[in-house]
Motif scaffolding. Structure first.
Motif, PDB file in Angstrom:
ATOM      1  N   LEU A 177     100.692  17.691 -69.107  1.00 24.86           N
ATOM      2  CA  LEU A 177     101.760  16.839 -69.655  1.00 24.86           C
ATOM      3  C   LEU A 177     101.242  15.424 -69.899  1.00 24.86           C
ATOM      4  O   LEU A 177     101.623  14.779 -70.889  1.00 24.86           O
ATOM      5  CB  LEU A 177     102.953  16.801 -68.692  1.00 24.86           C
ATOM      6  CG  LEU A 177     103.731  18.113 -68.499  1.00 24.86           C
ATOM      7  CD1 LEU A 177     104.853  17.910 -67.491  1.00 24.86           C
ATOM      8  CD2 LEU A 177     104.295  18.625 -69.821  1.00 24.86           C
ATOM      9  N   ALA A 178     100.367  14.934 -69.006  1.00 24.96           N
ATOM     10  CA  ALA A 178      99.804  13.598 -69.189  1.00 24.96           C
ATOM     11  C   ALA A 178      98.922  13.549 -70.433  1.00 24.96           C
ATOM     12  O   ALA A 178      98.923  12.554 -71.176  1.00 24.96           O
ATOM     13  CB  ALA A 178      99.013  13.201 -67.949  1.00 24.96           C
ATOM     14  N   ALA A 215      99.545  11.116 -73.715  1.00 26.18           N
ATOM     15  CA  ALA A 215      98.539  10.206 -74.273  1.00 26.18           C
ATOM     16  C   ALA A 215      98.379  10.442 -75.767  1.00 26.18           C
ATOM     17  O   ALA A 215      98.207   9.487 -76.549  1.00 26.18           O
ATOM     18  CB  ALA A 215      97.204  10.405 -73.548  1.00 26.18           C
ATOM     19  N   LYS A 216      98.428  11.703 -76.175  1.00 26.28           N
ATOM     20  CA  LYS A 216      98.336  12.022 -77.600  1.00 26.28           C
ATOM     21  C   LYS A 216      99.521  11.445 -78.361  1.00 26.28           C
ATOM     22  O   LYS A 216      99.359  10.904 -79.468  1.00 26.28           O
ATOM     23  CB  LYS A 216      98.256  13.537 -77.762  1.00 26.28           C
ATOM     24  CG  LYS A 216      98.091  13.982 -79.200  1.00 26.28           C
ATOM     25  CD  LYS A 216      98.003  15.498 -79.282  1.00 26.28           C
ATOM     26  CE  LYS A 216      97.875  15.965 -80.726  1.00 26.28           C
ATOM     27  NZ  LYS A 216      97.796  17.453 -80.831  1.00 26.28           N
ATOM     28  N   LEU A 217     100.725  11.531 -77.791  1.00 27.37           N
ATOM     29  CA  LEU A 217     101.912  10.982 -78.456  1.00 27.37           C
ATOM     30  C   LEU A 217     101.829   9.462 -78.553  1.00 27.37           C
ATOM     31  O   LEU A 217     102.266   8.878 -79.546  1.00 27.37           O
ATOM     32  CB  LEU A 217     103.181  11.390 -77.689  1.00 27.37           C
ATOM     33  CG  LEU A 217     103.529  12.882 -77.725  1.00 27.37           C
ATOM     34  CD1 LEU A 217     104.721  13.171 -76.812  1.00 27.37           C
ATOM     35  CD2 LEU A 217     103.835  13.327 -79.148  1.00 27.37           C
ATOM     36  N   CYS A 218     101.257   8.808 -77.545  1.00 26.50           N
ATOM     37  CA  CYS A 218     101.128   7.343 -77.588  1.00 26.50           C
ATOM     38  C   CYS A 218     100.126   6.923 -78.660  1.00 26.50           C
ATOM     39  O   CYS A 218     100.283   5.858 -79.280  1.00 26.50           O
ATOM     40  CB  CYS A 218     100.683   6.819 -76.223  1.00 26.50           C
ATOM     41  SG  CYS A 218     101.968   6.942 -74.957  1.00 26.50           S
ATOM     42  N   ARG A 263     105.113   3.335 -78.527  1.00 30.32           N
ATOM     43  CA  ARG A 263     105.656   4.149 -77.435  1.00 30.32           C
ATOM     44  C   ARG A 263     104.976   3.778 -76.129  1.00 30.32           C
ATOM     45  O   ARG A 263     103.752   3.700 -76.031  1.00 30.32           O
ATOM     46  CB  ARG A 263     105.437   5.629 -77.730  1.00 30.32           C
ATOM     47  CG  ARG A 263     106.068   6.572 -76.718  1.00 30.32           C
ATOM     48  CD  ARG A 263     105.815   8.023 -77.142  1.00 30.32           C
ATOM     49  NE  ARG A 263     106.531   8.946 -76.302  1.00 30.32           N
ATOM     50  CZ  ARG A 263     106.079   9.440 -75.150  1.00 30.32           C
ATOM     51  NH1 ARG A 263     104.878   9.042 -74.705  1.00 30.32           N
ATOM     52  NH2 ARG A 263     106.787  10.292 -74.463  1.00 30.32           N
ATOM     53  N   LYS A 264     105.789   3.526 -75.086  1.00 31.25           N
ATOM     54  CA  LYS A 264     105.251   3.225 -73.757  1.00 31.25           C
ATOM     55  C   LYS A 264     104.862   4.529 -73.072  1.00 31.25           C
ATOM     56  O   LYS A 264     105.577   5.526 -73.153  1.00 31.25           O
ATOM     57  CB  LYS A 264     106.277   2.466 -72.914  1.00 31.25           C
ATOM     58  CG  LYS A 264     106.508   1.031 -73.377  1.00 31.25           C
ATOM     59  CD  LYS A 264     107.452   0.309 -72.449  1.00 31.25           C
ATOM     60  CE  LYS A 264     107.605  -1.151 -72.882  1.00 31.25           C
ATOM     61  NZ  LYS A 264     106.339  -1.916 -72.737  1.00 31.25           N
ATOM     62  N   PRO A 265     103.755   4.543 -72.360  1.00 30.99           N
ATOM     63  CA  PRO A 265     103.267   5.790 -71.748  1.00 30.99           C
ATOM     64  C   PRO A 265     104.034   6.157 -70.476  1.00 30.99           C
ATOM     65  O   PRO A 265     104.741   5.341 -69.889  1.00 30.99           O
ATOM     66  CB  PRO A 265     101.800   5.479 -71.425  1.00 30.99           C
ATOM     67  CG  PRO A 265     101.773   4.002 -71.215  1.00 30.99           C
ATOM     68  CD  PRO A 265     102.800   3.418 -72.159  1.00 30.99           C
ATOM     69  N   CYS A 266     103.857   7.407 -70.079  1.00 30.59           N
ATOM     70  CA  CYS A 266     104.400   7.921 -68.819  1.00 30.59           C
ATOM     71  C   CYS A 266     103.223   8.217 -67.877  1.00 30.59           C
ATOM     72  O   CYS A 266     102.070   8.369 -68.301  1.00 30.59           O
ATOM     73  CB  CYS A 266     105.192   9.199 -69.063  1.00 30.59           C
ATOM     74  SG  CYS A 266     106.629   9.002 -70.138  1.00 30.59           S
ATOM     75  N   HIS A 267     103.534   8.321 -66.599  1.00 31.30           N
ATOM     76  CA  HIS A 267     102.501   8.660 -65.611  1.00 31.30           C
ATOM     77  C   HIS A 267     103.069   9.699 -64.656  1.00 31.30           C
ATOM     78  O   HIS A 267     104.246   9.654 -64.275  1.00 31.30           O
ATOM     79  CB  HIS A 267     102.040   7.426 -64.834  1.00 31.30           C
ATOM     80  CG  HIS A 267     100.934   7.712 -63.889  1.00 31.30           C
ATOM     81  ND1 HIS A 267      99.656   8.040 -64.300  1.00 31.30           N
ATOM     82  CD2 HIS A 267     100.887   7.722 -62.520  1.00 31.30           C
ATOM     83  CE1 HIS A 267      98.883   8.245 -63.267  1.00 31.30           C
ATOM     84  NE2 HIS A 267      99.608   8.052 -62.150  1.00 31.30           N
ATOM     85  N   PRO A 313      97.977   4.296 -66.633  1.00 33.29           N
ATOM     86  CA  PRO A 313      97.537   3.658 -67.879  1.00 33.29           C
ATOM     87  C   PRO A 313      97.825   2.162 -67.849  1.00 33.29           C
ATOM     88  O   PRO A 313      98.938   1.720 -67.565  1.00 33.29           O
ATOM     89  CB  PRO A 313      98.363   4.365 -68.955  1.00 33.29           C
ATOM     90  CG  PRO A 313      98.710   5.682 -68.349  1.00 33.29           C
ATOM     91  CD  PRO A 313      98.889   5.408 -66.868  1.00 33.29           C
ATOM     92  N   GLY A 314      96.809   1.352 -68.129  1.00 35.30           N
ATOM     93  CA  GLY A 314      96.961  -0.091 -68.109  1.00 35.30           C
ATOM     94  C   GLY A 314      96.960  -0.675 -66.728  1.00 35.30           C
ATOM     95  O   GLY A 314      97.056  -1.908 -66.583  1.00 35.30           O
TER      96      GLY A 314
END
Length: 664
Positions: A484-485, A489-492, A498-502, A532-533
């Motif tokens: 899912l991660a 990352a591909k969607l971001c 788009r803000k990422p998820c973790h 991320p970040g």
């Protein structure tokens, strides 16, 4: 109207003079006769006009002197048509002031006669209240000013028609009013002086009220329901003589008068033949015949001029009848309730009675003013009802429009959610189905590694746990979260805004709670370097899988931008201890990394598991539900899956693991 009142006044003067003359004749004829009842009966017989005044007095005196007792005079009274009811009343003990009807109506009938106008006013009142009990209908008639007015006006009309007639107390027109007058005027005197016209009119109204009170006080009047005018007419006929019965009497009297007129015409023709021969010889017979015919016409009353002008009260009463009828029809059209008639005061009733020689102005204005107020009130009520109906209809239409808009919005949202969910639950191709079957049901060494990503891997025996009815282990769940991660990352990359998820592993909760010993931020202080970040406050969502007691999987999600931490459990657990621990972690992380307390701390919300969260229906699908919670929420899809989709979800987890990225 002035002529009518003048005629009425003259008739009253003639009646008083005639009564004085009759009393003197009776006193001289009866001599020393004693006894109040005999004088009352004789006086009443003279007033009724049933026997000759002088001949009756002379016959009574002769009969008394011959026999020396009162019996012969009583026999004389019984031989007359109009006195039989009076004698019966005295012999049977009828109370004073009771109404005694002539033989033409009934010798034992104590009902009150009414005219057609009174009956019409009663009908309108009845139609305004039915269906109702006989008790309520009778009370409505008693309280009606129009009924009282029409019944009272009927007396003055009778007196006017009688006063302008032949002068003997009976009308020669042969109409129903003369019969009604004869029925309503006969009563037993009680020794008082002659009543005035106002007193007679008041007595007439009181007799009507007493008759109607008989219906009110009757047995079963409360339970007897009146549903039509015919039923009401049948009930009223028990105490009232209706115009139809009076009409039968009138027709009988007219038939008798027609026979008398035919006989008179024959006599007149015979007299003309007798005078014809002298008139041919000398012409003197023509004058004699004219004089004879004139005398005959005057004696029969045929030259009488009957005044047709209505009295003021009669005219006002007819106006009230017309207005009541129109208002009843208006009520049927508008379906509005008609208020009861306005009660008149005693002063209005007294002012409405005419005085001799004076026409009261209040009798002209008072009824019309009352009717004007009543009509205005009914129109206002009708307008208010129409406005209220329009408001209700407008509110109903607005509610329908709002409901339709909400329904359309809900349907659009559901369609969009279904489309987004269908992308997650799309049917697998034949090639994908072959990959899934080999991963879940394939034969090989249990420790064979089927998928690897950096330091994480999945063995065949772990993928076999994706078979229906088997618990998932942490190896499969952690590897699926890693897939899912990669998808996130591909969607971001495709959407830079788009803000990422973790996705943390389940060990994060174990460490922060120090294996159940309590909250320890130091155990996870360095974990944020892997996000991320390296700043959790720039993330959109953070997923914290939780293994409860080593036997149940759940997940807590921190919506960083919405300042909300929510717990998702397929068994609807509370999870409040995990929510509080994660909130402390966010505050400590902000203080440690930002060097200041968490701003807007009061705006954060801790949400326990909601009832609309998808629930498992068995004891082994909690791991699959947890994976699907993370899958759907990471792409901002509504949780519209259920227990029916779990087998397909197991296949998708296996396909995502084997392909190295979560399928879209």
């Amino acid at each position: 109207n002035c002529q009518t009142m003048g005629s009425w006044f003259q008739a009253s003067e003639r009646k008083r003079s005639r009564s004085e003359l009759l009393r003197r004749n009776a006193k001289s004829a009866m001599g020393p006769i004693k006894g109040r009842s005999l004088r009352e009966a004789y006086r009443h017989g003279n007033r009724g006009g049933g026997i000759g005044r002088r001949s009756a007095a002379a016959s009574a005196g002769v009969a008394f002197r011959l026999s020396g007792s009162k019996r012969p005079f009583r026999g004389l009274l019984e031989s007359t048509g109009t006195s039989s009811a009076i004698v019966a009343a005295r012999t049977t003990g009828t109370p004073k002031n009771a109404v005694a009807l002539p033989a033409a109506a009934s010798s034992s009938d104590n009902r009150i006669p009414i005219d057609a106008h009174t009956l019409e006013s009663i009908r309108l009142e009845v139609l305004s209240v039915i269906p109702e009990s006989l008790y309520s209908v009778a009370l409505a008639i008693i309280g009606s000013d129009t009924v009282r007015l029409m019944h009272e006006v009927g007396y003055y009309e009778e007196e006017n028609s009688n006063g302008s007639g032949s002068g003997d107390g009976s009308s020669s027109s042969g109409s129903g009013s003369s019969i009604l007058a004869s029925l309503s005027r006969i009563s037993i005197a009680d020794g008082r002086s002659e009543e005035t016209d106002a007193e007679k009119a008041e007595r007439r109204v009181q007799e009507l009220i007493s008759a109607l009170q008989t219906l009110v006080q009757g047995v079963g009047s409360v339970h007897r329901t009146i549903e039509s005018w015919e039923e009401a007419q049948a009930a009223l006929s028990e105490v009232l003589i209706l115009p139809d019965e009076i009409e039968d009497i009138r027709r009988a009297e007219e038939a008798r008068k027609l026979q008398e007129e035919a006989k008179e015409e024959e006599d007149e023709a015979r007299q003309q033949e007798e005078f014809a021969a002298p008139s041919r010889r000398g012409g003197r017979g023509t004058i004699a015949a004219f004089i004879a015919r004139s005398a005959k016409l005057r004696s029969s009353g045929k030259v009488q001029v009957i005044k047709r002008n209505l009295s003021v009260k009669k005219y006002a009463g007819l106006i009230q009848l017309a207005q009541l009828d129109s208002q009843r029809k208006f009520k049927q059209l508008t379906c509005t309730s008609i208020p009861p008639p306005i009660a008149a005061s005693a002063a209005d009733d007294e002012a409405s009675l005419p005085s001799p020689g004076v026409v009261a102005q209040s009798s002209i204005l008072s009824p019309s003013q009352r009717m004007d107020r009543l009509i205005d009130q009914r129109f206002q009520e009708a307008e208010a009802a129409a406005r209220a109906k329009e408001r209700v209809e407008a509110e109903r239409q607005d509610a329908e429009i709002a409901a339709r808009e909400e329904r359309e919005e809900a349907e659009a949202a559901a369609a969009e959610a279904a489309n987004r969910a269908s992308s997650l639950l799309r049917p697998l191709t034949e090639e994908e189905q072959e990959i899934v079957r080999d991963a879940i049901y394939g034969i090989g060494p249990p420790d064979e590694v089927l998928a690897t990503s950096d330091t994480d891997s999945v063995q065949r025996q772990s993928l076999h746990k994706l078979q229906p009815g088997v618990w998932l282990n942490d190896e499969v769940i952690h590897y699926f979260l890693l897939m899912l991660a990669r998808r996130d990352a591909k969607l971001c990359e495709e959407h830079p805004s788009r803000k990422p998820c973790h996705f943390f592993k389940s060990f994060f909760i174990t460490k922060i709670l120090d294996d159940g010993r309590g909250y320890r931020y130091a155990n996870v202080k360095r974990w944020s370097k892997k996000v991320p970040g390296k700043d959790i406050f720039n993330l959109d969502r953070i997923f914290f899988p939780v293994n409860v007691g080593g036997m149940h999987w759940t997940v807590a999600v921190a919506f960083m931008q919405e300042k909300r931490i929510q717990f998702f459990d397929s068994m609807c657990g509370s999870g409040i201890e995990y929510l509080e621990a994660l909130f402390r972690y966010i505050k400590d992380e902000h203080k440690a990394k930002k060097g200041s307390p968490l701003p807007d701390e009061d705006e954060w919300e801790l949400v326990e598991c909601r009832p609309d969260t998808p629930q498992q229906e068995n004891g082994f699908d909690c791991g699959v539900f947890t994976c699907m919670f993370c899958d759907f929420l990471s792409t901002d899809c509504p949780l519209n899956f259920s227990q029916e989709h779990i087998t397909q979800c197991r296949e998708r987890i296996a396909l995502s693991v084997m392909k190295g990225v979560a399928i879209e």
